[in-house]
Design a protein around this motif. Structure first.
Motif, PDB file in Angstrom:
ATOM      1  N   UNK A  33       0.831  -0.983   0.003  1.00  0.00           N
ATOM      2  CA  UNK A  33      -0.006  -0.024  -0.010  1.00  0.00           C
ATOM      3  C   UNK A  33       0.981   1.164  -0.023  1.00  0.00           C
ATOM      4  N   UNK A  34       2.073   1.247   0.792  1.00  0.00           N
ATOM      5  CA  UNK A  34       2.794   2.407   0.777  1.00  0.00           C
ATOM      6  C   UNK A  34       3.372   2.607  -0.443  1.00  0.00           C
ATOM      7  N   UNK A  35       3.582   1.635  -1.383  1.00  0.00           N
ATOM      8  CA  UNK A  35       4.199   1.867  -2.790  1.00  0.00           C
ATOM      9  C   UNK A  35       3.160   2.442  -3.697  1.00  0.00           C
ATOM     10  N   UNK A  36       2.075   1.867  -3.366  1.00  0.00           N
ATOM     11  CA  UNK A  36       0.817   2.114  -4.218  1.00  0.00           C
ATOM     12  C   UNK A  36       0.602   3.798  -3.937  1.00  0.00           C
ATOM     13  N   UNK A 349      -2.266   2.276  10.876  1.00  0.00           N
ATOM     14  CA  UNK A 349      -1.904   0.852  10.770  1.00  0.00           C
ATOM     15  C   UNK A 349      -0.703   0.312  10.487  1.00  0.00           C
ATOM     16  N   UNK A 350      -0.020   1.414   9.393  1.00  0.00           N
ATOM     17  CA  UNK A 350       1.391   0.822   9.293  1.00  0.00           C
ATOM     18  C   UNK A 350       2.410   1.166   9.872  1.00  0.00           C
ATOM     19  N   UNK A 351       2.171   2.386  11.113  1.00  0.00           N
ATOM     20  CA  UNK A 351       3.033   2.371  12.127  1.00  0.00           C
ATOM     21  C   UNK A 351       3.399   1.044  12.834  1.00  0.00           C
ATOM     22  N   UNK A 399       5.003   7.677  10.896  1.00  0.00           N
ATOM     23  CA  UNK A 399       6.159   7.025  10.302  1.00  0.00           C
ATOM     24  C   UNK A 399       7.440   7.058  11.268  1.00  0.00           C
ATOM     25  N   UNK A 400       8.396   6.622  10.958  1.00  0.00           N
ATOM     26  CA  UNK A 400       9.688   6.823  11.785  1.00  0.00           C
ATOM     27  C   UNK A 400       9.338   6.228  13.231  1.00  0.00           C
ATOM     28  N   UNK A 401       8.448   5.540  13.550  1.00  0.00           N
ATOM     29  CA  UNK A 401       8.097   4.882  14.786  1.00  0.00           C
ATOM     30  C   UNK A 401       8.995   3.836  15.232  1.00  0.00           C
ATOM     31  N   UNK A 402       9.740   3.091  14.107  1.00  0.00           N
ATOM     32  CA  UNK A 402      10.864   2.071  14.478  1.00  0.00           C
ATOM     33  C   UNK A 402      11.764   2.634  15.443  1.00  0.00           C
TER      34      UNK A 402
END
Length: 444
Positions: A33-36, A349-351, A399-402
């Protein structure tokens, strides 16, 4: 082992693997989904969504060391953790965690993997020379909030702090300024300090569990804390240092509560108070000391602890930095930053997919076993999960939550103490971390 127990264990393992499989699907969905979204013109500002990284298979000088450390911890870690005396175990655990973190950083080489991490144009060390230009630490703290807003939101601004300096309270920049003053201001020296403090979180978690009366659990958890996949981002991001700082604040509070130690309580308050001046989001870290207090029911320790917190607050306020004013400015620049185009509907949700890279397969599988943990450990894991959920839902972590959620993720690892066959899970943790570091070039 009885046949019934064997069947039960096999069912439990199958469920663990099913959970891991579900998270793999989540990660795959986040990637696709991110790439899309990127292909459709949405600016995610991520080279390899959901991570801030780019696809770049490579090896480096840290590769052999990382493999050796991973193999040694997986093979001998659980046994040594079970039989070593406590003090030597803690020192050994810290040394192993530091070796794991450093070796992963060195996969990218000393210059790119360590030195340049904290010296780029958006990082803390690049702004340290401004302190001398402003006349010293005191004047810097007095005008710190005056230079948080960027010219994008305040055209009258003559200059502004770099991204990470302005995006955090003054305490984070102050630490790196002090490191520079004592001769540790180079990218390499500061990077080593960050990794040393960040890797010590493994020991702090163990100390907390033992103080709460669960030494056996602490010994089972320690190898997983050592081989923490999030070490990829502990070496080197300031958030790794924040994780260690918060962890020791919690550990000191556990010691204070169980030993009725006023000095430990004051020390905990000082560390916890300073924690909220490292990152605005670490206010949510307050759920962890709250979990300790609920577990021990030693509420009287709050008095000296809060006194320690207030000392820190009073010191920063007297120096000229008002936390709430800084946070208000942060919200302004955050709204005008990459967050403006990063869709909440994706990152909410991607987080979680990004976080899975830091937790590893053992971490995500173990979370479903949390109810089997002792009450105190369950409260700690619950506090970490709650902090992550609140940060995620707030929309202030797109983002960047890693790396951003490292201070919470190290506590989720406590659940790994409930896993059977620890050596197998430790191998899985190591394989993931090695794959991430060798296939992707991470920014942190």
């Amino acid at each position: 082992m009885t046949e019934a127990r064997t069947r039960t264990e096999h069912r439990g393992t199958r469920t663990d693997l099913a959970v891991v499989g579900a998270v793999v699907v989540l990660v795959a969905a986040a990637v696709v989904v991110g790439r899309m979204l990127v292909a459709s013109g949405v600016e995610l500002f991520l080279g390899w969504p959901p991570l801030l990284a780019q696809w770049l298979p490579h090896v480096g000088p840290g590769t052999p060391a990382a493999i050796v450390v991973a193999g040694a911890v997986a093979a001998w870690g659980p046994g040594l953790a079970a039989r070593l005396r406590w003090a030597p175990l803690l020192w050994t655990g810290w040394a192993a965690a530091f070796a794991w973190t450093l070796s992963l950083a060195l996969v990218d080489g000393w210059q790119r993997g360590v030195v340049e991490r904290l010296t780029s144009g958006e990082e803390y060390l690049s702004d340290v020379p401004r302190v001398a230009e402003l006349g010293g630490i005191g004047p810097m703290l007095r005008v710190f909030s005056d230079h948080i807003l960027t010219t994008a939101v305040d055209p009258a601004q003559t200059w502004f702090w770099t991204t990470h300096v302005g995006g955090h309270p003054a305490g984070a920049f102050l630490l790196f300024t002090v490191l520079d003053r004592i001769g540790l201001g180079s990218g390499g020296a500061a990077g080593l300090v960050v990794m040393a403090v960040g890797s010590s979180a493994a020991v702090a978690v163990a100390v907390t569990l033992r103080a709460l009366g669960h030494e056996d659990l602490a010994r089972r958890v320690l190898p997983f804390s050592v081989l923490f996949p999030g070490a990829v981002w502990v070496g080197v991001s300031a958030d790794g240092l924040f994780a260690g700082w918060l962890a020791w604040g919690v550990a000191l509070l556990a010691l204070a509560a169980t030993r009725r130690s006023t000095p430990a309580a004051v020390g905990s308050g000082l560390l916890l108070g300073y924690t909220v001046y490292l990152s605005y989001g670490l206010v949510l870290g307050g759920l962890l000391p709250l979990a300790v207090l609920v577990a021990t029911r030693r509420w009287r320790v709050l008095v000296p602890t809060v006194a320690g917190v207030l000392v820190v607050v009073a010191a920063f306020t007297a120096a000229g930095f008002w936390w709430f004013a800084g946070f208000a400015d942060l919200r302004v620049i955050y709204a005008a930053s990459a967050a403006a185009t990063r869709p909440y509907s994706y990152f909410v949700w991607a987080n979680l997919a990004a976080l899975a890279f830091a937790l590893g397969p053992a971490g995500v599988a173990a979370l479903r076993r949390t109810p089997a943990l002792p009450r105190a450990a369950l409260l700690l894991v619950g506090a970490a999960v709650a902090a992550i959920a609140l940060a995620d839902l707030s929309g202030m972590s797109k983002a960047e939550v890693e790396r951003i959620w490292l201070p919470f993720a190290v506590w989720a690892t406590v659940a790994c103490g409930a896993l059977p066959h620890p050596r197998r899970w430790l191998v899985a943790q190591a394989v993931l971390a090695l794959a991430v570091n060798h296939l992707l070039l991470t920014v942190w």
